[in-house]
Design a protein around this motif. Sequence first.
Motif, mmCIF file in Angstrom:
data_model
loop_
_atom_site.group_PDB
_atom_site.id
_atom_site.type_symbol
_atom_site.label_atom_id
_atom_site.label_comp_id
_atom_site.label_asym_id
_atom_site.label_seq_id
_atom_site.Cartn_x
_atom_site.Cartn_y
_atom_site.Cartn_z
ATOM 1 N N ALA A 73 0.873 -1.166 0.000
ATOM 2 C CA ALA A 73 0.000 0.000 0.000
ATOM 3 C C ALA A 73 0.910 1.217 0.000
ATOM 4 C CB ALA A 73 -0.891 0.017 1.234
ATOM 5 N N GLU A 74 0.583 2.188 -0.852
ATOM 6 C CA GLU A 74 1.427 3.387 -0.861
ATOM 7 C C GLU A 74 0.662 4.579 -1.373
ATOM 8 O OE1 GLU A 74 4.790 3.045 -3.482
ATOM 9 O OE2 GLU A 74 3.555 2.380 -5.135
ATOM 10 N N GLU A 75 1.067 5.741 -0.895
ATOM 11 C CA GLU A 75 0.524 6.983 -1.422
ATOM 12 C C GLU A 75 1.008 7.134 -2.863
ATOM 13 O OE1 GLU A 75 1.940 9.954 1.298
ATOM 14 O OE2 GLU A 75 0.363 9.501 2.755
ATOM 15 N N PRO A 76 0.193 7.758 -3.727
ATOM 16 C CA PRO A 76 0.651 7.980 -5.112
ATOM 17 C C PRO A 76 1.976 8.749 -5.132
ATOM 18 C CG PRO A 76 -1.694 8.410 -4.926
ATOM 19 C CD PRO A 76 -1.187 8.203 -3.524
ATOM 20 N N GLY A 77 2.844 8.335 -6.046
ATOM 21 C CA GLY A 77 4.123 9.011 -6.235
ATOM 22 C C GLY A 77 5.263 8.488 -5.380
ATOM 23 N N ILE A 78 5.009 7.589 -4.451
ATOM 24 C CA ILE A 78 6.087 7.068 -3.588
ATOM 25 C C ILE A 78 7.011 6.150 -4.385
ATOM 26 C CG2 ILE A 78 6.626 5.636 -1.572
ATOM 27 C CD1 ILE A 78 5.592 8.400 -0.825
ATOM 28 N N GLY A 79 6.456 5.207 -5.142
ATOM 29 C CA GLY A 79 7.262 4.381 -6.033
ATOM 30 C C GLY A 79 7.743 3.050 -5.493
#
Length: 176
Positions: A73-79
């Motif tokens: 799971a990640e916030e957009p743009g983390i990569g």
Amino acid sequence: MPYQPPWPPTSTALEAIHKSSVVPVWLPWPLPAGWLVTGFGEVGDQRTGGRASVVALSGPSLVEGPADLLMIAEEPGIGLGAAFAGLDGPDPGSGFDAGPPNAKIQVLGHPTAMWCVNGQADRAVYAGEALGNWLWTIAWPADAGCLIALTELSLIDARDHDLDVPFGAFSPRLEE
């Protein structure tokens, strides 16, 4: 933001990521038969908290032999998901969801669309969105991706549960 050194598969590590993560810590629950949790990782720092979380699992593939699976799971743009998928950019890329989904999994009891993402040939990559964050599933070997497409995985946010999780040996996939 830096990828923190991965944590071993222990209840102490699960509690630590539970406390630090600001994104869900997705865990298939109940675990597929024969599967074990094999480690944790996150991107973030003490000031901002974990902006991406990863849970590693290992178990028998549906086809043949052992398999590894990462739930991210990640916030957009983390990569983080893109890095584990072997992609150049931080996200799945434009047009990855340009057709009907290739799979659906249950996320907190709701069907969630997942699309295949072209990455490296040695792994199966699916990406979708849940609770405003990217949701990635990455499986090794590539044919282990049928676990995502053919089984009824149900994900919970481990931060919201006190679970007796079965742990296995640390996954080297977290260090790639």
